[in-house]
Design a protein around this motif. Sequence first.
Motif, PDB file in Angstrom:
ATOM      1  N   ALA A  32     -14.746 129.889  -2.897  1.00 53.70           N
ATOM      2  CA  ALA A  32     -14.937 131.330  -3.106  1.00 53.70           C
ATOM      3  C   ALA A  32     -13.800 131.919  -3.942  1.00 53.70           C
ATOM      4  O   ALA A  32     -14.036 132.714  -4.859  1.00 53.70           O
ATOM      5  CB  ALA A  32     -15.037 132.043  -1.757  1.00 53.70           C
ATOM      6  N   VAL A  33     -12.580 131.491  -3.653  1.00 49.03           N
ATOM      7  CA  VAL A  33     -11.425 131.995  -4.415  1.00 49.03           C
ATOM      8  C   VAL A  33     -11.516 131.523  -5.863  1.00 49.03           C
ATOM      9  O   VAL A  33     -11.356 132.303  -6.803  1.00 49.03           O
ATOM     10  CB  VAL A  33     -10.096 131.532  -3.759  1.00 49.03           C
ATOM     11  N   ARG A  34     -11.811 130.241  -6.050  1.00 47.44           N
ATOM     12  CA  ARG A  34     -11.874 129.648  -7.393  1.00 47.44           C
ATOM     13  C   ARG A  34     -12.859 130.393  -8.298  1.00 47.44           C
ATOM     14  O   ARG A  34     -12.617 130.602  -9.471  1.00 47.44           O
ATOM     15  CB  ARG A  34     -12.237 128.157  -7.265  1.00 47.44           C
ATOM     16  N   TYR A  35     -14.032 130.777  -7.715  1.00 43.11           N
ATOM     17  CA  TYR A  35     -15.063 131.403  -8.540  1.00 43.11           C
ATOM     18  C   TYR A  35     -15.163 132.916  -8.320  1.00 43.11           C
ATOM     19  O   TYR A  35     -16.119 133.547  -8.779  1.00 43.11           O
ATOM     20  CB  TYR A  35     -16.417 130.706  -8.307  1.00 43.11           C
ATOM     21  N   GLY A  36     -14.223 133.479  -7.591  1.00 42.47           N
ATOM     22  CA  GLY A  36     -14.192 134.939  -7.383  1.00 42.47           C
ATOM     23  C   GLY A  36     -15.420 135.459  -6.650  1.00 42.47           C
ATOM     24  O   GLY A  36     -15.964 136.517  -6.980  1.00 42.47           O
ATOM     25  N   LEU A  37     -15.870 134.697  -5.648  1.00 36.07           N
ATOM     26  CA  LEU A  37     -17.096 135.074  -4.932  1.00 36.07           C
ATOM     27  C   LEU A  37     -16.793 135.585  -3.522  1.00 36.07           C
ATOM     28  O   LEU A  37     -15.823 135.137  -2.895  1.00 36.07           O
ATOM     29  CB  LEU A  37     -18.022 133.842  -4.803  1.00 36.07           C
ATOM     30  N   PRO A  38     -17.629 136.479  -3.002  1.00 33.50           N
ATOM     31  CA  PRO A  38     -17.423 136.917  -1.611  1.00 33.50           C
ATOM     32  C   PRO A  38     -17.752 135.784  -0.631  1.00 33.50           C
ATOM     33  O   PRO A  38     -18.705 135.018  -0.841  1.00 33.50           O
ATOM     34  CB  PRO A  38     -18.411 138.079  -1.446  1.00 33.50           C
ATOM     35  N   LEU A  39     -16.960 135.696   0.418  1.00 30.59           N
ATOM     36  CA  LEU A  39     -17.150 134.677   1.456  1.00 30.59           C
ATOM     37  C   LEU A  39     -17.836 135.314   2.663  1.00 30.59           C
ATOM     38  O   LEU A  39     -17.481 136.421   3.070  1.00 30.59           O
ATOM     39  CB  LEU A  39     -15.780 134.122   1.880  1.00 30.59           C
ATOM     40  N   VAL A  40     -18.821 134.605   3.219  1.00 26.15           N
ATOM     41  CA  VAL A  40     -19.556 135.141   4.374  1.00 26.15           C
ATOM     42  C   VAL A  40     -19.474 134.147   5.523  1.00 26.15           C
ATOM     43  O   VAL A  40     -19.776 132.966   5.349  1.00 26.15           O
ATOM     44  CB  VAL A  40     -21.045 135.373   4.001  1.00 26.15           C
ATOM     45  N   SER A  41     -19.052 134.640   6.677  1.00 21.04           N
ATOM     46  CA  SER A  41     -18.945 133.796   7.872  1.00 21.04           C
ATOM     47  C   SER A  41     -20.289 133.749   8.590  1.00 21.04           C
ATOM     48  O   SER A  41     -20.914 134.787   8.821  1.00 21.04           O
ATOM     49  CB  SER A  41     -17.867 134.397   8.795  1.00 21.04           C
ATOM     50  N   VAL A  42     -20.746 132.535   8.932  1.00 17.53           N
ATOM     51  CA  VAL A  42     -22.045 132.398   9.612  1.00 17.53           C
ATOM     52  C   VAL A  42     -21.888 131.706  10.960  1.00 17.53           C
ATOM     53  O   VAL A  42     -21.224 130.674  11.070  1.00 17.53           O
ATOM     54  CB  VAL A  42     -23.060 131.626   8.721  1.00 17.53           C
ATOM     55  N   ASP A  43     -22.514 132.303  11.954  1.00 19.35           N
ATOM     56  CA  ASP A  43     -22.611 131.724  13.298  1.00 19.35           C
ATOM     57  C   ASP A  43     -23.681 130.619  13.233  1.00 19.35           C
ATOM     58  O   ASP A  43     -24.820 130.873  12.818  1.00 19.35           O
ATOM     59  CB  ASP A  43     -23.024 132.848  14.251  1.00 19.35           C
ATOM     60  N   HIS A  44     -23.313 129.417  13.618  1.00 16.34           N
ATOM     61  CA  HIS A  44     -24.219 128.272  13.518  1.00 16.34           C
ATOM     62  C   HIS A  44     -25.563 128.518  14.238  1.00 16.34           C
ATOM     63  O   HIS A  44     -26.624 128.106  13.743  1.00 16.34           O
ATOM     64  CB  HIS A  44     -23.517 127.046  14.121  1.00 16.34           C
ATOM     65  N   ILE A  45     -25.492 129.175  15.370  1.00 14.86           N
ATOM     66  CA  ILE A  45     -26.711 129.409  16.164  1.00 14.86           C
ATOM     67  C   ILE A  45     -27.640 130.406  15.467  1.00 14.86           C
ATOM     68  O   ILE A  45     -28.855 130.209  15.416  1.00 14.86           O
ATOM     69  CB  ILE A  45     -26.332 129.905  17.584  1.00 14.86           C
ATOM     70  N   LYS A  46     -27.039 131.460  14.912  1.00 13.92           N
ATOM     71  CA  LYS A  46     -27.853 132.394  14.124  1.00 13.92           C
ATOM     72  C   LYS A  46     -28.444 131.658  12.923  1.00 13.92           C
ATOM     73  O   LYS A  46     -29.568 131.919  12.498  1.00 13.92           O
ATOM     74  CB  LYS A  46     -26.999 133.575  13.646  1.00 13.92           C
ATOM     75  N   GLY A  47     -27.668 130.730  12.383  1.00 15.97           N
ATOM     76  CA  GLY A  47     -28.146 129.921  11.261  1.00 15.97           C
ATOM     77  C   GLY A  47     -29.395 129.139  11.648  1.00 15.97           C
ATOM     78  O   GLY A  47     -30.374 129.105  10.895  1.00 15.97           O
ATOM     79  N   HIS A  48     -29.395 128.528  12.828  1.00 16.97           N
ATOM     80  CA  HIS A  48     -30.591 127.785  13.256  1.00 16.97           C
ATOM     81  C   HIS A  48     -31.818 128.702  13.238  1.00 16.97           C
ATOM     82  O   HIS A  48     -32.894 128.316  12.772  1.00 16.97           O
ATOM     83  CB  HIS A  48     -30.393 127.198  14.657  1.00 16.97           C
ATOM     84  N   VAL A  49     -31.654 129.912  13.759  1.00 19.24           N
ATOM     85  CA  VAL A  49     -32.780 130.861  13.793  1.00 19.24           C
ATOM     86  C   VAL A  49     -33.203 131.222  12.368  1.00 19.24           C
ATOM     87  O   VAL A  49     -34.403 131.355  12.073  1.00 19.24           O
ATOM     88  CB  VAL A  49     -32.405 132.123  14.616  1.00 19.24           C
ATOM     89  N   ALA A  50     -32.222 131.335  11.472  1.00 17.29           N
ATOM     90  CA  ALA A  50     -32.520 131.728  10.085  1.00 17.29           C
ATOM     91  C   ALA A  50     -33.347 130.680   9.343  1.00 17.29           C
ATOM     92  O   ALA A  50     -33.931 130.983   8.295  1.00 17.29           O
ATOM     93  CB  ALA A  50     -31.228 132.006   9.328  1.00 17.29           C
ATOM     94  N   ALA A  51     -33.429 129.459   9.871  1.00 13.92           N
ATOM     95  CA  ALA A  51     -34.314 128.447   9.261  1.00 13.92           C
ATOM     96  C   ALA A  51     -35.746 128.986   9.234  1.00 13.92           C
ATOM     97  O   ALA A  51     -36.546 128.623   8.362  1.00 13.92           O
ATOM     98  CB  ALA A  51     -34.234 127.135  10.038  1.00 13.92           C
TER      99      ALA A  51
END
Length: 359
Positions: free
Chosen positions: A103-122
């Motif tokens: 994210a730093v290298r390419y000047g991009l925003p970083l987003v933190s993801v909860d693994h469990i919410k990630g499973h639901v997001a599938a």
Amino acid sequence: MKIIGFESSCDETAVSVLEADEKGKLHILSNAIASQVDTHRLYGGVVPEIAGRAHIEAISALTREALTSASTKPEELSAVAVTTHPGLIGALLVGVSFAKAFAVRYGLPLVSVDHIKGHVAAAYLTEAPPTPPFVALVVSGGHTSLFAVEDYTRFRLVGKTRDDAIGEAFDKIGRIVGLPYPAGAGFDTLARQGFIRATGKEEGFYAAFKQTEVYKNPYYKFPSAALADGSLDFSFSGMKTAAINLLHRFEQSGTPLENDYFAAAYTYAAVESVAKKVEALLKEYPTASLTVAGGVAANSHLRARLSSLCEKMGRTLCMPPISLCGDNGAMIAAQGYYEYLDGHIATSAQNASAEDDAQ
Ligand code: KG4
Ligand code: ZN
């Protein structure tokens, strides 16, 4: 916009690139996974130290692979999503450190993801994605949880296991009957053989199992994991201990265990326990659709049982395809997309955490 997702919470290193179209529909452009299962199999389970090292070895090349097969340059990305919690701390730290540097290298925003919410997001990556509010069951190696998904990024935990997770119990029991780690999928197949042999049916065997001699045999009785205290909580430790005791009794008596019957009876008890609490959950949320996610959502018997439950209750059911049930980067990028839309941008102080409730 395009978003890259990194996942390294356990024994899969995964990187995926997603594209959200103008309507907000998500499309998987790439979903690269480097599994460490073969390495950990030698030890019968995940060795955290080995997992961390293997993530380090895999993540750079995997990122290149994910970008190449998505025909995407880093400069075309709009955000970087990464699993920050929960999981094995040494494993998580690899993904978090890498994603932060990227994210730093390419000047991009970083987003933190909860693994469990990630499973639901599938579920948002399916043909007919659910729209919050809805309710969700997450069944994995580390979790057995029920959620009211109030919004894409706001979850309320309404039920959970108070001890072992369903996947952990499947893995442990499966290992004792000689299946290689992780035993969940092999145990699913073994149970199918048991259901078919016990009922004599190639189809509809799950529902017919209750009428069989195998089900009625007191040897194959397991305490329910659905707690009878009015809560939506589970306890899989009693069921797991009963299964281990049963296996020991067989061993001591010198009687060969009929592994397929054992797997069928144990699976039936586990799936019925889950179905009982899911039914109670759906009654509490009378109009909600149900999403089922996590590695154990690949279980064919659980899928069939929850399909018929939802049909009976007139509810819409979303189950991601089996390829998206286990840990992957696409689910992390999907949840990351919604976190990004909600303005949840991490700072450079973002850390990894083994705990469920970390931010
Ligand atoms: O979600 P996941 O990939 O990793 C964690 O976040 O834990 O879930 C892994 C779990 C393992 O316990 C594995 O044995 C189980 O999912 N699993 C299954 C099946 N396929 C994978 N359990 C039951 N039946 C399956 N077909
Ligand atoms: Zn997982």
